[in-house]
Design a protein around this motif. Sequence first.
Motif, mmCIF file in Angstrom:
data_model
loop_
_atom_site.group_PDB
_atom_site.id
_atom_site.type_symbol
_atom_site.label_atom_id
_atom_site.label_comp_id
_atom_site.label_asym_id
_atom_site.label_seq_id
_atom_site.Cartn_x
_atom_site.Cartn_y
_atom_site.Cartn_z
ATOM 1 N N UNK A 15 0.822 -1.299 0.001
ATOM 2 C CA UNK A 15 -0.007 -0.041 0.101
ATOM 3 C C UNK A 15 0.814 1.371 0.020
ATOM 4 N N UNK A 16 1.814 1.371 0.850
ATOM 5 C CA UNK A 16 2.650 2.437 0.838
ATOM 6 C C UNK A 16 3.442 2.543 -0.673
ATOM 7 N N UNK A 17 3.871 1.580 -0.999
ATOM 8 C CA UNK A 17 4.543 1.506 -2.417
ATOM 9 C C UNK A 17 3.587 2.268 -3.439
ATOM 10 N N UNK A 18 2.571 1.725 -3.523
ATOM 11 C CA UNK A 18 1.348 2.179 -4.398
ATOM 12 C C UNK A 18 1.177 3.590 -4.230
ATOM 13 N N UNK A 19 1.008 4.036 -3.017
ATOM 14 C CA UNK A 19 1.021 5.375 -2.753
ATOM 15 C C UNK A 19 2.141 6.361 -3.147
ATOM 16 N N UNK A 20 3.438 5.934 -2.896
ATOM 17 C CA UNK A 20 4.519 6.430 -3.448
ATOM 18 C C UNK A 20 4.729 6.817 -4.836
ATOM 19 N N UNK A 21 4.187 5.546 -5.594
ATOM 20 C CA UNK A 21 4.293 5.612 -6.924
ATOM 21 C C UNK A 21 3.306 6.649 -7.683
ATOM 22 N N UNK A 22 2.220 6.534 -7.092
ATOM 23 C CA UNK A 22 1.177 7.537 -7.563
ATOM 24 C C UNK A 22 1.721 8.890 -7.471
ATOM 25 N N UNK A 23 2.376 9.177 -6.745
ATOM 26 C CA UNK A 23 2.651 10.493 -6.256
ATOM 27 C C UNK A 23 3.949 10.866 -6.753
ATOM 28 N N UNK A 24 4.811 9.955 -7.383
ATOM 29 C CA UNK A 24 5.866 9.992 -7.940
ATOM 30 C C UNK A 24 5.389 10.405 -9.499
ATOM 31 N N UNK A 25 4.467 9.500 -9.924
ATOM 32 C CA UNK A 25 4.136 10.023 -11.268
ATOM 33 C C UNK A 25 3.068 11.129 -11.724
ATOM 34 N N UNK A 26 2.400 11.515 -10.748
ATOM 35 C CA UNK A 26 1.286 12.383 -11.017
ATOM 36 C C UNK A 26 0.884 13.510 -9.992
ATOM 37 N N UNK A 27 1.839 13.461 -8.868
ATOM 38 C CA UNK A 27 1.798 14.411 -7.793
ATOM 39 C C UNK A 27 0.631 14.187 -6.889
ATOM 40 N N UNK A 28 -0.196 13.475 -7.206
ATOM 41 C CA UNK A 28 -1.537 13.135 -6.391
ATOM 42 C C UNK A 28 -1.152 12.347 -5.041
ATOM 43 N N UNK A 29 -1.585 13.082 -4.120
ATOM 44 C CA UNK A 29 -1.188 12.380 -2.567
ATOM 45 C C UNK A 29 -2.497 11.381 -2.398
ATOM 46 N N UNK A 30 -1.925 10.041 -2.460
ATOM 47 C CA UNK A 30 -3.010 9.095 -2.221
ATOM 48 C C UNK A 30 -2.876 8.701 -1.009
ATOM 49 N N UNK A 31 -4.113 8.287 -0.192
ATOM 50 C CA UNK A 31 -4.139 7.637 1.081
ATOM 51 C C UNK A 31 -4.392 6.364 1.234
ATOM 52 N N UNK A 32 -4.208 5.699 2.468
ATOM 53 C CA UNK A 32 -4.478 4.529 2.552
ATOM 54 C C UNK A 32 -5.557 3.963 3.336
ATOM 55 N N UNK A 33 -6.585 3.083 2.919
ATOM 56 C CA UNK A 33 -7.572 2.769 3.928
ATOM 57 C C UNK A 33 -7.174 1.490 4.207
ATOM 58 N N UNK A 34 -7.075 1.363 5.684
ATOM 59 C CA UNK A 34 -6.516 -0.095 6.346
ATOM 60 C C UNK A 34 -7.537 -1.138 5.960
ATOM 61 N N UNK A 35 -7.486 -2.393 5.637
ATOM 62 C CA UNK A 35 -6.026 -2.743 5.424
ATOM 63 C C UNK A 35 -5.500 -2.857 3.927
ATOM 64 N N UNK A 36 -6.374 -2.556 2.843
ATOM 65 C CA UNK A 36 -5.744 -2.906 1.600
ATOM 66 C C UNK A 36 -6.486 -1.868 0.510
#
Length: 253
Positions: free
Chosen positions: A79-100
Amino acid sequence: MWHVTRVAETASTNADVAELARNAAPEGTVLVADHQTAGRGRLDRTWDTPAGTSLTVSFLLRPADVPPARWPWLPLVVGVAVADAVHHVTGISAALKWPNDVLVGDRKLAGILVETVDSADGPAVVAGVGLNVTQGMDQLPAGGISLASAGADVGRDDVLEALGMCLEERYTSWRLAGGDPAAELADAYRHRCATLRRRVRAELPGGAVVEGRAADVDPAGRLVIDTADGPVVVGAGDVVHLRAVTEPDRPSR
C-alpha cells in the motif's frame, strides 16, 4: 529485481502467479494483464474493469528471511509503495484505507490483494494490485476514482514502472530490517493512513461489531480501535467490512 510478463487477458493475475510460484518461479516474477476477467479482492469479492483502462499486476515475493509472524505487514508495504508510485508519477497524494485500499479523497483508486502460497521452494507471497488509470467517471463503480478522473494524464506503463521502483525500495528495506516495521515503514504507513484518527465500525464474522476510534496499527499490522470498553485489536482476516462512521453528537452546554 522484476521479470515482467504481459498478457492480453487472463482470469486473475494473482491466480496465475500463484500457480507459477507452485512451479518454482523465482522471486521477482511479475504478471501484467491488459484485461482481467475474474479479478478478486479480499474475501473473494469480485473486481472488474473495462479492458485496457487499469493496471492489473501481481508480484511474486519470497521473503524467506523474514519471520512469518511479520508477513501480515506485506499488504501495508504494498500500500505504501502504491501511494509512493502514484505521487511519483502524478503528484497526487493518495491515502491508504486499512488494510488494503488506496484512496484519492474518499474514493477508491486501487485495491490490493496479498496471498500466501505453499510451494516446493517454501511459502511465497503473491501481491496483486488493481489500480484505475484511464477510466472516466461513467466507467467506474460507485465510490471509485481513476488517475484520469482525478486530473492526471498518465499511462499504465508509467504507473507500472513507478510501482516496480517503489515496491522494490520498500520491500527491500522491510526485508533488511527483518520485517520489523518499527521505524521508517510504520511511520510512512501511519502518515498515509486515512483510517487512523477516524471513528470506525468493524464488522466481524458472525455478526460481531467493534466501533470506536482507529488509534494505531500494531507491530503485527493489525488495527487498534479505541472503544468505550478499551482498546480492541483486529486483523485483516478478522474484518468483513470496515467503515468510517459519523461522530456521535455531543450535547451542547
